[in-house]
Scaffold this active site. Structure first.
Site, PDB file in Angstrom:
ATOM      1  N   SER A  59       0.860  -1.182   0.000  1.00  0.00           N
ATOM      2  CA  SER A  59       0.000   0.000   0.000  1.00  0.00           C
ATOM      3  C   SER A  59       0.895   1.230   0.000  1.00  0.00           C
ATOM      4  CB  SER A  59      -0.915  -0.002   1.228  1.00  0.00           C
ATOM      5  OG  SER A  59      -1.825   1.070   1.142  1.00  0.00           O
ATOM      6  N   GLU A  60       0.617   2.165  -0.900  1.00  0.00           N
ATOM      7  CA  GLU A  60       1.526   3.288  -1.162  1.00  0.00           C
ATOM      8  C   GLU A  60       1.838   4.127   0.077  1.00  0.00           C
ATOM      9  OE1 GLU A  60      -0.895   5.353  -4.027  1.00  0.00           O
ATOM     10  OE2 GLU A  60      -1.826   6.591  -2.500  1.00  0.00           O
ATOM     11  N   ASN A  61       0.916   4.131   1.046  1.00  0.00           N
ATOM     12  CA  ASN A  61       1.149   4.962   2.231  1.00  0.00           C
ATOM     13  C   ASN A  61       2.144   4.337   3.203  1.00  0.00           C
ATOM     14  OD1 ASN A  61      -1.188   3.214   2.363  1.00  0.00           O
ATOM     15  ND2 ASN A  61      -1.552   4.011   4.407  1.00  0.00           N
ATOM     16  N   GLY A  62       2.674   3.149   2.866  1.00  0.00           N
ATOM     17  CA  GLY A  62       3.789   2.640   3.659  1.00  0.00           C
ATOM     18  C   GLY A  62       3.556   1.306   4.335  1.00  0.00           C
ATOM     19  N   SER A 101       8.469   3.877   0.262  1.00  0.00           N
ATOM     20  CA  SER A 101       7.321   3.250  -0.379  1.00  0.00           C
ATOM     21  C   SER A 101       7.312   3.530  -1.884  1.00  0.00           C
ATOM     22  CB  SER A 101       6.025   3.764   0.254  1.00  0.00           C
ATOM     23  OG  SER A 101       4.920   3.080  -0.277  1.00  0.00           O
TER      24      SER A 101
END
Lengths: 225, 229
Positions: A59-62, A101
């Site tokens: 997930s791009e937010n980490g 990320s």
């Protein structure tokens, strides 16, 4: 000689439901793959990953090793996905900051990303971030980063717009997200590879001929091998 | 003795000037330093350039700063959200400028600022409207766009724990932009729920080393944040 033409039903085929498309995408994701599922339709792919296979969702937010939504009452609003909905972390998962990320995304470390789209061109151009409407507030998020960075970019979308125009096009009319980035498209009518020689069907929904698929697409589509 | 822990939010933000570039952590509500932003509203600085992934949610944090008319320009990747109505009305009224940046560029441009990089070539957005007018280059057969760093005067960070040397650890995915903006700003201010003695944070697990952090301020743990569904 019969002068009476045979009356055909409006459709000789049944389009795939969104769940069936999601399951079709999931079937192409091998064990061990690092995968990012874009917000919207692609999130559904997560519901169809076979439980026996270990697949790493990013997930791009980490988050790496993202798990399903928590049970009600167990939400932690510091643990959310790209669509800002609460999720869980699988055992063995990890957290990291945004630059790391996006290094995963842009540095070619993700094996597959699955994105939604307004249009995909025959050369793999992707349009999925902006309708081009002059009064729309522009928002891009990580779409352009995923488009250029993942080893394979899969698109999951309806084949036709509500007014019956093909979303697979000769050239995108919507603003581009990336140039020549899409490798495969999964629609309610077919699975189609973008190849240097043009569109090539991998499979077609039962009862739909390759001629009719090409006609609906407005572009030649090669029959599955 | 070095002690970066300050006694109040007011003290931690006393010297923020009008026209400053303020890097604000958070992805949606996760990691949004609401108490520091409330402190910035009370402090009164105006004409701010704010960098955040989004454009505020509901009535708290960045949304409140926008509502109060303190933001001249927003540098942002995803401002379009159902509950970003303060941004939307200001934007439509021409009262706030928007620089739309792909999310990876937003992170990397701040990382570059913190790492002393003058500029970098990046494939994101090549051939799209967001690269219009930018310098491009073909390197080993691949197309890249030239991007410049984003430096901050101040960074506002939400972390979980901090010590008097400014070492920080975070909570889950609330980490997001925190470590990146800490390094990219001249003055990084971290709000934490717990201040701990030196040595209490495991050196193997410190996420942001204190060299990147100038001030630490303790805040009370709020009630579980209600998120707009």
């Amino acid at each position: 000689m019969s002068a009476i033409p045979e009356v055909k039903p409006a459709k000789s085929y049944k389009p795939r439901s969104r769940d069936v498309i999601a399951a079709r995408v999931a079937a192409d994701i091998p064990e061990g793959a690092y995968v990012n599922l874009g917000i919207g339709l692609p999130v559904m792919v997560g519901n169809h990953l076979p439980p026996g296979k270990e697949i790493f969702l990013h997930s791009e937010n980490g988050i790496l090793g993202m798990g399903p939504a928590p049970t009600k009452g167990e939400e932690d609003w510091d643990l959310i996905n790209a669509g800002k909905q609460p999720v869980t972390l699988l055992t063995g998962g990890s957290y990291f900051h945004h630059a790391d990320s996006f290094s995963m995304m842009r540095g070619g470390h993700l094996d597959i990303c699955v994105l939604g789209a307004f249009q995909v061109s025959v050369t793999g151009d992707l349009a999925n971030w902006h309708t081009g409407a002059p009064d729309a507030i522009p928002a891009v998020g990580g779409a352009m980063d995923l488009a250029v960075g993942a080893k394979k970019v899969y698109v999951m979308m309806e084949h036709l717009t509500k007014t019956g125009e093909s979303k697979l096009v000769k050239a995108c009319t919507y603003p581009l997200t990336g140039v020549g980035v899409v490798s495969r498209v999964y629609t309610d009518l077919a699975t189609i590879d973008i190849t240097p020689e043009g569109l090539a069907a991998v499979d077609i929904v039962e009862g739909l001929s390759i001629e009719e698929l090409s006609r609906l697409t407005g572009l030649p589509v090669r029959a599955p091998k | 003795m070095i002690n970066k822990i300050v006694n109040s939010i007011a003290e931690s933000l006393a010297d923020v000037k009008d026209g400053s570039t303020v890097l604000i952590g958070g992805f949606g509500g996760a990691g949004m330093p609401n108490e520091l932003i409330d402190g910035l509203i009370a402090q009164g600085a105006r004409e701010l350039t704010v960098v955040n992934n989004n454009a505020g949610n509901g009535e708290v944090g960045l949304a409140a700063l926008l509502r109060e008319g303190r933001v001249r320009k927003l540098i942002c990747s995803f401002p379009r959200q159902a509950d970003a109505h303060h941004f939307e009305s200001l934007y439509r009224a021409g009262k706030v400028e928007l620089e739309l940046v792909p999310q990876g560029n937003l992170a990397e441009r701040m990382r570059a600022a913190g790492a002393g990089i003058g500029a970098f070539f990046c494939p994101t957005a090549y051939g799209t409207d967001l690269a219009k007018g930018k310098e491009t280059r073909e390197i080993n057969g691949k197309h890249y766009v030239l991007e410049y760093p984003i430096h901050g005067d101040v960074a506002l960070i939400k972390a979980e724990k901090g010590d008097r040397w400014g070492n920080l650890v975070y909570h889950k995915a609330a980490r997001n932009f925190g470590p990146v903006i800490a390094a990219a700003a001249k003055c990084a201010v971290a709000q934490v729920y717990e201040t701990v003695d030196l040595g209490n944070l495991d050196p193997e697990n410190i996420v942001t080393p204190g060299i990147f952090v100038q001030r630490v301020v303790k805040v009370a743990r709020e009630q579980a944040l209600k998120e707009a569904a």
